[in-house]
Write an enzyme that holds these catalytic residues in place. Structure first.
Site, PDB file in Angstrom:
ATOM      1  N   SER A  39       0.831  -1.211   0.000  1.00 19.74           N
ATOM      2  CA  SER A  39       0.000   0.000   0.000  1.00 19.74           C
ATOM      3  C   SER A  39       0.858   1.250   0.000  1.00 19.74           C
ATOM      4  CB  SER A  39      -0.876   0.070   1.247  1.00 19.74           C
ATOM      5  OG  SER A  39      -1.781  -0.964   1.266  1.00 19.74           O
ATOM      6  N   HIS A  70      -6.814   3.070  -8.031  1.00 24.09           N
ATOM      7  CA  HIS A  70      -5.546   2.416  -7.685  1.00 24.09           C
ATOM      8  C   HIS A  70      -4.849   1.973  -8.955  1.00 24.09           C
ATOM      9  CE1 HIS A  70      -5.671   1.216  -3.189  1.00 24.09           C
ATOM     10  NE2 HIS A  70      -6.128   2.437  -3.392  1.00 24.09           N
ATOM     11  N   HIS A  92      -5.956  -7.885  -2.066  1.00 23.52           N
ATOM     12  CA  HIS A  92      -6.078  -8.190  -0.640  1.00 23.52           C
ATOM     13  C   HIS A  92      -7.284  -9.092  -0.392  1.00 23.52           C
ATOM     14  CE1 HIS A  92      -3.931  -4.257  -0.610  1.00 23.52           C
ATOM     15  NE2 HIS A  92      -3.243  -4.828   0.356  1.00 23.52           N
ATOM     16  N   TYR A  94      -9.212  -8.878   2.102  1.00 22.71           N
ATOM     17  CA  TYR A  94     -10.352  -8.086   2.608  1.00 22.71           C
ATOM     18  C   TYR A  94     -11.152  -7.430   1.489  1.00 22.71           C
ATOM     19  CZ  TYR A  94      -7.190  -4.045   2.137  1.00 22.71           C
ATOM     20  OH  TYR A  94      -6.327  -3.110   1.653  1.00 22.71           O
ATOM     21  N   GLU A  95     -10.592  -7.359   0.283  1.00 22.72           N
ATOM     22  CA  GLU A  95     -11.339  -6.770  -0.838  1.00 22.72           C
ATOM     23  C   GLU A  95     -12.395  -7.746  -1.358  1.00 22.72           C
ATOM     24  OE1 GLU A  95      -8.846  -4.406  -3.835  1.00 22.72           O
ATOM     25  OE2 GLU A  95      -7.334  -5.519  -2.704  1.00 22.72           O
ATOM     26  N   ALA A 122       2.750  -2.216   4.221  1.00 18.29           N
ATOM     27  CA  ALA A 122       2.589  -1.231   5.287  1.00 18.29           C
ATOM     28  C   ALA A 122       2.080  -1.995   6.500  1.00 18.29           C
ATOM     29  CB  ALA A 122       1.574  -0.181   4.864  1.00 18.29           C
ATOM     30  N   MET A 225      -2.332  -6.635   6.770  1.00 11.97           N
ATOM     31  CA  MET A 225      -3.433  -7.372   6.133  1.00 11.97           C
ATOM     32  C   MET A 225      -3.026  -7.988   4.794  1.00 11.97           C
ATOM     33  SD  MET A 225      -6.366  -4.498   6.827  1.00 11.97           S
ATOM     34  CE  MET A 225      -6.425  -3.593   8.374  1.00 11.97           C
ATOM     35  N   SER A 226      -1.760  -8.337   4.654  1.00 13.32           N
ATOM     36  CA  SER A 226      -1.317  -8.841   3.339  1.00 13.32           C
ATOM     37  C   SER A 226      -0.115  -9.772   3.483  1.00 13.32           C
ATOM     38  CB  SER A 226      -0.929  -7.650   2.451  1.00 13.32           C
ATOM     39  OG  SER A 226       0.237  -7.026   2.959  1.00 13.32           O
ATOM     40  N   ASN A 249       2.351   3.145  11.477  1.00 15.41           N
ATOM     41  CA  ASN A 249       1.662   3.639  12.680  1.00 15.41           C
ATOM     42  C   ASN A 249       1.997   2.710  13.830  1.00 15.41           C
ATOM     43  OD1 ASN A 249      -0.142   1.776  10.984  1.00 15.41           O
ATOM     44  ND2 ASN A 249      -1.091   1.654  12.993  1.00 15.41           N
ATOM     45  N   HIS A 263      -6.572   4.736   8.122  1.00 12.61           N
ATOM     46  CA  HIS A 263      -5.904   4.517   6.833  1.00 12.61           C
ATOM     47  C   HIS A 263      -5.148   5.763   6.361  1.00 12.61           C
ATOM     48  CE1 HIS A 263      -5.004   2.303   3.294  1.00 12.61           C
ATOM     49  NE2 HIS A 263      -5.640   3.117   2.478  1.00 12.61           N
TER      50      HIS A 263
HETATM   51  N1  HPA Z   1      -3.087  -2.846  11.487  1.00  9.45           N
HETATM   52  C1  HPA Z   1      -3.308  -3.627  10.415  1.00  9.45           C
HETATM   53  N2  HPA Z   1      -2.840  -3.344   9.216  1.00  9.45           N
HETATM   54  C2  HPA Z   1      -2.115  -2.233   9.054  1.00  9.45           C
HETATM   55  C3  HPA Z   1      -1.847  -1.373  10.124  1.00  9.45           C
HETATM   56  C4  HPA Z   1      -2.371  -1.693  11.405  1.00  9.45           C
HETATM   57  O1  HPA Z   1      -2.178  -0.975  12.409  1.00  9.45           O
HETATM   58  N3  HPA Z   1      -1.094  -0.361   9.649  1.00  9.45           N
HETATM   59  C5  HPA Z   1      -0.909  -0.604   8.320  1.00  9.45           C
HETATM   60  N4  HPA Z   1      -1.522  -1.733   7.959  1.00  9.45           N
END
Ligand code: HPA
Length: 298
Positions: A39, A70, A92, A94-95, A122, A225-226, A249, A263
């Site tokens: 991402s 995208h 992904h 989740y998509e 990420a 998530m990947s 983060n 996000h």
């Molecule tokens: N959690 C899950 N997926 C993520 C995060 C997170 O804090 N940051 C970037 N992708």
């Protein structure tokens, strides 16, 4: 493509073969390295020279990205003289993609003759020592969707790709990781290079405080998530894997905290638009990854 009505488990060896053969007949490049950009990290593909670009929608059998706006294309090109193929835009779970669709490109890479997969993502930092902007070399993973039965290798095993019960204790290549550390030291960026365990959750929700605390206890350093499905399929067919997480983060583990994962923060960190320091990190990140590919001699 209507995701829910497709049955990706019905992918056959011939489908992957047709995709690979179509690509081989449309480019003269014969990459040994594939890169999957996470991402906001698709900028890595911009570093390639002599590019040939294939939008996913034009490639036979290739899944197409559902997210509007995208970039979703396969970019063949050279990174300092080495031929690479780069996925700009990944799929992904989740998509709504089936896990076999998420991993479809990896088997195509294998049939193209790729030997090494470089994968970036990420991730949220679970390790209290991690800072936003750090880069974590992935040393291992926890396949949480796999625990729940979502493993891309479930179902019929085609021996032309790999064995029924593949080993995962050596998923991430130690030599490439050591090389990355050396490269980072040479470039003076060791201060933000970390190493750790990546845990994949299906998403799309960010984690609760209790979940973050549980993941920390399980030994995870970063959560995202990947990546894991692609790595499982890559190892099944014998590709060497090198993985990097950009810590975008810090997860929330304190009930008194006012912070919330979102996000925008993830994109801001990957884009590094705001702060000079962070922008420098981003450039160095790309440079580190690039230099690694080159110096690896792969
Ligand atoms: N959690 C899950 N997926 C993520 C995060 C997170 O804090 N940051 C970037 N992708």
């Amino acid at each position: 493509m209507n995701i829910s009505s497709s049955n990706p488990s019905s992918y056959k060896y011939e489908d992957y073969r047709e995709t690979a053969d179509w690509l081989l007949s449309h480019t003269e490049q014969r990459p040994k390295i594939a890169i999957i950009c996470g991402s906001g990290l698709g900028g890595l593909a911009d570093l390639l020279d002599n590019k040939t670009v294939f939008p996913y929608k034009d490639i036979p059998h290739f899944p197409n990205s559902t997210v509007q706006g995208h970039v979703s294309q396969l970019v063949f090109g050279e990174l300092q003289g080495k031929q690479c193929v780069c996925m700009q835009g990944r799929f992904h779970f989740y998509e709504g993609y089936d896990i076999a669709m998420v991993t479809y490109p990896v088997r195509v890479f294998f049939l193209l003759g790729v030997e090494t997969l470089i994968i970036t993502n990420a991730a949220g930092g679970l390790n209290p020592n991690f800072k936003v902007g750090d880069i974590m070399l992935i040393k291992d993973h926890i396949n949480m969707p796999g625990f729940a039965g979502h493993n891309p290798l479930c179902g019929h095993n085609d021996e032309r790709f790999g064995v029924r019960f593949p080993c995962m204790s050596d998923a991430y290549d130690k030599d490439l990781s050591s090389l990355a550390k050396e490269t980072a030291e040479e470039q003076g960026c060791s201060s933000f290079i970390q190493q750790g365990v990546y845990c994949m959750l299906a998403g799309p929700t960010f984690e609760t405080i209790a979940e973050c605390r549980a993941l920390q206890k399980l030994g995870a350093d970063a959560v995202g998530m990947s990546t894991v499905p692609e790595v499982v399929v890559a190892r099944h067919c014998g590709l060497r894997v090198f993985g990097l997480s950009l810590i975008t983060n810090k997860v929330v583990t304190d009930y008194n905290s006012q912070e919330k994962a979102n996000h925008d923060e993830v994109l801001e960190t990957t884009g590094m638009r705001t702060q000079d320091l962070q922008r420098m990190h981003h450039q160095q990140y790309l440079q580190t990854a690039t230099t690694l590919v080159i110096s690896a001699g792969i």
